[in-house]
Write an enzyme that holds these catalytic residues in place. Sequence first.
Site, short mmCIF file in Angstrom:
data_model
loop_
_atom_site.label_atom_id
_atom_site.label_comp_id
_atom_site.label_asym_id
_atom_site.label_seq_id
_atom_site.Cartn_x
_atom_site.Cartn_y
_atom_site.Cartn_z
N CYS A 64 -10.90 -11.84 -37.61
CA CYS A 64 -10.83 -13.20 -37.03
C CYS A 64 -9.70 -13.32 -36.02
O CYS A 64 -9.57 -14.35 -35.34
CB CYS A 64 -10.64 -14.21 -38.15
SG CYS A 64 -9.12 -13.90 -39.08
N CYS A 133 -10.65 -13.55 -45.44
CA CYS A 133 -9.24 -13.91 -45.58
C CYS A 133 -8.64 -13.21 -46.82
O CYS A 133 -7.49 -12.78 -46.79
CB CYS A 133 -9.07 -15.42 -45.70
SG CYS A 133 -10.02 -16.37 -44.51
FE1 FES Z 1 -8.46 -15.79 -40.09
FE2 FES Z 1 -8.74 -16.96 -42.52
S1 FES Z 1 -9.86 -17.36 -40.70
S2 FES Z 1 -7.41 -15.36 -41.94
#
Ligand code: FES
Length: 158
Positions: A64, A133
């Site tokens: 992400c 995450c």
């Molecule tokens: Fe990037 Fe949770 S969306 S660490």
Amino acid sequence: MGEGRKVKNDDKTDLDTFVEEIEAKILEEEREIYTERTLKEANDPKNLGKIKGANGFGKVTGPCGDTMQIYLKIEDDKITDSKFLTDGCGSSIACGSVITELVRGKSIEEALKVGDKDILSILGGLPEENLHCSVLAADTLRAAIEDYIDKGKGGYKK
Ligand code: FES
């Protein structure tokens, strides 16, 4: 006392009321998506920060684009202190909080077995789009332990 409160209520603007309503709505929506434990860990995380003189350090950027850092203080192959930092989402904060708490007091061997599933079981799960995450937190922990192993007992210094 009562008078003061009355004046304050009279002073409440439409904007104040609007902001309060929005905040209540956001909280309500968050409760539908995340478990109470996740919200608690995200809003009041444990072990946030750096450790001066850490001898295990990991820094990993997830798919992400967010990054997590984990600092470990290891003595006689046992984790005596652990902290984390992240620029990621609330879930990553919750995961960092849980994983740094989980490994405290564990041997290196035991800590290497801690993974994303352990975080998820403590948090009571995460939404599909936030599963990465917990993987980010587990990968960062592994990187910090490997740093300690790679560098020998002297490890990371900062
Ligand atoms: Fe990037 Fe949770 S969306 S660490």
